[in-house]
Design a protein around this motif. Structure first.
Motif, PDB file in Angstrom:
ATOM      1  N   LEU A 159     -28.053   6.283 -15.193  1.00  0.00           N
ATOM      2  CA  LEU A 159     -28.926   5.430 -14.382  1.00  0.00           C
ATOM      3  C   LEU A 159     -28.820   5.796 -12.907  1.00  0.00           C
ATOM      4  CD1 LEU A 159     -28.568   1.809 -15.830  1.00  0.00           C
ATOM      5  CD2 LEU A 159     -30.541   3.362 -15.996  1.00  0.00           C
ATOM      6  N   ASP A 160     -29.959   5.858 -12.250  1.00  0.00           N
ATOM      7  CA  ASP A 160     -29.977   6.272 -10.849  1.00  0.00           C
ATOM      8  C   ASP A 160     -31.201   5.668 -10.171  1.00  0.00           C
ATOM      9  OD1 ASP A 160     -28.600   8.655  -9.110  1.00  0.00           O
ATOM     10  OD2 ASP A 160     -30.713   8.368  -8.580  1.00  0.00           O
ATOM     11  N   GLN A 161     -31.010   5.199  -8.958  1.00  0.00           N
ATOM     12  CA  GLN A 161     -32.117   4.535  -8.261  1.00  0.00           C
ATOM     13  C   GLN A 161     -33.328   5.429  -8.065  1.00  0.00           C
ATOM     14  OE1 GLN A 161     -30.737   2.801  -4.611  1.00  0.00           O
ATOM     15  NE2 GLN A 161     -29.557   1.205  -5.661  1.00  0.00           N
ATOM     16  N   SER A 162     -33.090   6.734  -8.008  1.00  0.00           N
ATOM     17  CA  SER A 162     -34.207   7.658  -7.754  1.00  0.00           C
ATOM     18  C   SER A 162     -34.964   8.019  -9.033  1.00  0.00           C
ATOM     19  CB  SER A 162     -33.671   8.934  -7.105  1.00  0.00           C
ATOM     20  OG  SER A 162     -32.878   9.637  -8.031  1.00  0.00           O
ATOM     21  N   CYS A 163     -34.484   7.509 -10.184  1.00  0.00           N
ATOM     22  CA  CYS A 163     -35.065   7.922 -11.469  1.00  0.00           C
ATOM     23  C   CYS A 163     -35.795   6.782 -12.161  1.00  0.00           C
ATOM     24  CB  CYS A 163     -33.967   8.420 -12.405  1.00  0.00           C
ATOM     25  SG  CYS A 163     -33.225   9.930 -11.806  1.00  0.00           S
ATOM     26  N   GLY A 164     -36.969   7.097 -12.678  1.00  0.00           N
ATOM     27  CA  GLY A 164     -37.732   6.100 -13.423  1.00  0.00           C
ATOM     28  C   GLY A 164     -37.848   6.426 -14.896  1.00  0.00           C
ATOM     29  N   GLY A 165     -37.319   7.582 -15.307  1.00  0.00           N
ATOM     30  CA  GLY A 165     -37.379   7.956 -16.716  1.00  0.00           C
ATOM     31  C   GLY A 165     -35.997   8.241 -17.254  1.00  0.00           C
ATOM     32  N   ASN A 166     -35.621   7.528 -18.307  1.00  0.00           N
ATOM     33  CA  ASN A 166     -34.299   7.722 -18.912  1.00  0.00           C
ATOM     34  C   ASN A 166     -34.484   7.925 -20.406  1.00  0.00           C
ATOM     35  OD1 ASN A 166     -32.639   6.848 -16.436  1.00  0.00           O
ATOM     36  ND2 ASN A 166     -34.035   5.140 -16.781  1.00  0.00           N
ATOM     37  N   VAL A 167     -33.995   9.060 -20.915  1.00  0.00           N
ATOM     38  CA  VAL A 167     -34.161   9.354 -22.336  1.00  0.00           C
ATOM     39  C   VAL A 167     -32.792   9.460 -22.990  1.00  0.00           C
ATOM     40  CG1 VAL A 167     -34.922  11.096 -24.006  1.00  0.00           C
ATOM     41  CG2 VAL A 167     -36.405  10.475 -22.102  1.00  0.00           C
ATOM     42  N   LEU A 168     -32.698   8.800 -24.142  1.00  0.00           N
ATOM     43  CA  LEU A 168     -31.457   8.832 -24.932  1.00  0.00           C
ATOM     44  C   LEU A 168     -31.747   9.474 -26.274  1.00  0.00           C
ATOM     45  CD1 LEU A 168     -30.024   5.210 -24.678  1.00  0.00           C
ATOM     46  CD2 LEU A 168     -28.722   7.285 -24.238  1.00  0.00           C
ATOM     47  N   PHE A 169     -30.921  10.446 -26.660  1.00  0.00           N
ATOM     48  CA  PHE A 169     -30.956  10.921 -28.038  1.00  0.00           C
ATOM     49  C   PHE A 169     -29.635  10.521 -28.668  1.00  0.00           C
ATOM     50  CE2 PHE A 169     -29.598  13.883 -31.291  1.00  0.00           C
ATOM     51  CZ  PHE A 169     -30.645  13.765 -32.186  1.00  0.00           C
ATOM     52  N   VAL A 170     -29.721   9.865 -29.813  1.00  0.00           N
ATOM     53  CA  VAL A 170     -28.505   9.451 -30.515  1.00  0.00           C
ATOM     54  C   VAL A 170     -28.574  10.009 -31.923  1.00  0.00           C
ATOM     55  CG1 VAL A 170     -27.102   7.505 -31.285  1.00  0.00           C
ATOM     56  CG2 VAL A 170     -28.418   7.329 -29.151  1.00  0.00           C
ATOM     57  N   GLY A 171     -27.659  10.917 -32.235  1.00  0.00           N
ATOM     58  CA  GLY A 171     -27.616  11.512 -33.572  1.00  0.00           C
ATOM     59  C   GLY A 171     -26.610  10.752 -34.426  1.00  0.00           C
ATOM     60  N   THR A 172     -27.087  10.214 -35.556  1.00  0.00           N
ATOM     61  CA  THR A 172     -26.189   9.458 -36.436  1.00  0.00           C
ATOM     62  C   THR A 172     -26.093  10.158 -37.797  1.00  0.00           C
ATOM     63  OG1 THR A 172     -28.079   8.108 -37.086  1.00  0.00           O
ATOM     64  CG2 THR A 172     -26.638   7.198 -35.387  1.00  0.00           C
ATOM     65  N   VAL A 173     -25.105   9.769 -38.552  1.00  0.00           N
ATOM     66  CA  VAL A 173     -24.871  10.387 -39.861  1.00  0.00           C
ATOM     67  C   VAL A 173     -25.779   9.729 -40.898  1.00  0.00           C
ATOM     68  CG1 VAL A 173     -23.158  10.802 -41.671  1.00  0.00           C
ATOM     69  CG2 VAL A 173     -22.481  10.875 -39.248  1.00  0.00           C
ATOM     70  N   ARG A 174     -26.604  10.566 -41.575  1.00  0.00           N
ATOM     71  CA  ARG A 174     -27.503   9.997 -42.584  1.00  0.00           C
ATOM     72  C   ARG A 174     -26.920  10.214 -43.984  1.00  0.00           C
ATOM     73  NH1 ARG A 174     -30.175  14.665 -41.034  1.00  0.00           N
ATOM     74  NH2 ARG A 174     -30.299  16.179 -42.736  1.00  0.00           N
ATOM     75  N   ASP A 175     -27.524   9.502 -44.935  1.00  0.00           N
ATOM     76  CA  ASP A 175     -26.895   9.426 -46.268  1.00  0.00           C
ATOM     77  C   ASP A 175     -27.285  10.547 -47.225  1.00  0.00           C
ATOM     78  OD1 ASP A 175     -29.477   8.686 -46.732  1.00  0.00           O
ATOM     79  OD2 ASP A 175     -29.023   6.765 -47.671  1.00  0.00           O
ATOM     80  N   MET A 176     -28.297  11.363 -46.864  1.00  0.00           N
ATOM     81  CA  MET A 176     -28.716  12.436 -47.766  1.00  0.00           C
ATOM     82  C   MET A 176     -28.922  13.710 -46.971  1.00  0.00           C
ATOM     83  SD  MET A 176     -29.545  11.228 -50.951  1.00  0.00           S
ATOM     84  CE  MET A 176     -30.936  12.101 -51.631  1.00  0.00           C
TER      85      MET A 176
END
Lengths: 141, 79
Positions: free
Chosen positions: A24-41
Motif C-alpha cells: 500500500l502506498d499513497q501514490s498508488c491507486g492500483g493494487n493487485v494480489l495473486f494468491v496461489g492455493t493448493v487445489r484438490d485435483m
C-alpha cells in the motif's frame, strides 16, 4: 531493509494482509494480489497435500531479481513475493504476490510477470502427495 | 567437491550434499554432468537439470572448483 520489495520464504502460514499492507502506498491507486492455493485435483488425480522444498539462499536472490525487474519494467511501486515451503494442505496458501502501481494496468501486468517468472526460475520444488504415492512435479528422471 | 542436491536429485543420490572425491578431475559444469550421469544411471536425464554455481545459474562451460558452491537444480516447480 529494502522499502520497495518484500521477499520471504517461510515454513509458516503466509499472510495476505502482510503482503497487501506492505505494498500500500499513497501514490498508488492500483493494487493487485495473486494468491496461489493448493487445489484438490491435478491431471485427474486426487491431491492430499503438497510439500515444497527450496534452495533458499538462491531462491531469495532469484525472487529479488524478479521483484526489481517488475518495478523497472512495469513502473510498479512496491512488490511483495512470499512463498511457503514444507508441507502445505488443501486450500492453504503456497504463494502470494502483491503489487502496487499508480494505475491498475501496470499492477496487473507486473503481478502476472512475477508469478510467471517465479515458476520458471526460482529454485523451489513441489512434491504432490496422491492417494497412492508421491512424486516431484516436472521431474521425470 | 561438494554438490548440493534438491528434490528428485536428492532422492536419487540419497543425500543432501554429494561429496565427490578430489581425485576425480572435474573442472567444468559439463564435466560434472558427465560424471554424475555415469555415477548415477537414474540421472541420465541430467541435461534437464540446471547447475548453479555460487547461487547463480551457470552454463556448461562454466569453470568450477571445490571452492565454489555448486548445486544441481532439477526442473523447478514453485507457485
Amino acid at each position: 531493509m529494502d522499502k520497495l520489495i518484500d521477499i520471504k520464504i517461510s515454513d509458516k502460514v503466509l499472510s495476505v494482509d502482510a503482503c497487501y499492507n506492505f505494498v500500500l502506498d499513497q501514490s498508488c491507486g492500483g493494487n493487485v494480489l495473486f494468491v496461489g492455493t493448493v487445489r484438490d485435483m491435478n491431471k485427474g488425480e486426487v491431491i492430499k497435500k503438497l510439500a515444497f522444498e527450496s534452495y533458499v539462499e538462491m531462491a531469495i536472490k532469484e525472487m529479488k531479481k524478479i521483484a526489481y525487474s517488475c518495478l523497472e519494467k512495469f513502473d510498479a511501486k512496491k512488490i511483495a513475493l512470499h512463498h511457503r515451503i514444507g508441507d502445505v494442505g488443501l486450500e492453504e496458501i503456497a504463494v502470494i504476490i502483491a503489487v502496487s502501481a499508480k494505475h491498475r494496468k501496470a499492477a496487473f501486468e507486473a503481478c502476472e510477470f512475477a508469478i510467471d517468472e517465479l515458476k520458471k526460475s526460482v529454485p523451489i520444488w513441489k512434491k504432490e502427495y496422491l492417494e497412492n504415492g508421491s512424486y516431484w512435479v516436472n521431474a521425470r528422471p | 567437491m561438494k554438490v548440493k542436491c534438491f528434490g528428485i536429485v536428492k532422492e536419487i543420490v540419497n543425500q543432501e550434499i554429494l561429496e565427490i572425491d578430489g581425485n576425480v578431475k572435474i573442472s567444468t559444469v559439463q564435466e560434472l554432468r558427465t560424471f554424475l550421469s555415469k555415477q548415477f544411471p537414474e540421472m541420465s536425464n541430467i541435461n534437464l537439470c540446471m547447475v548453479a554455481v555460487n547461487q547463480s545459474y551457470a552454463d556448461d562451460h562454466t569453470v568450477i572448483s571445490s571452492k565454489d558452491e555448486i548445486a544441481i537444480i532439477p526442473p523447478v516447480a514453485g507457485g
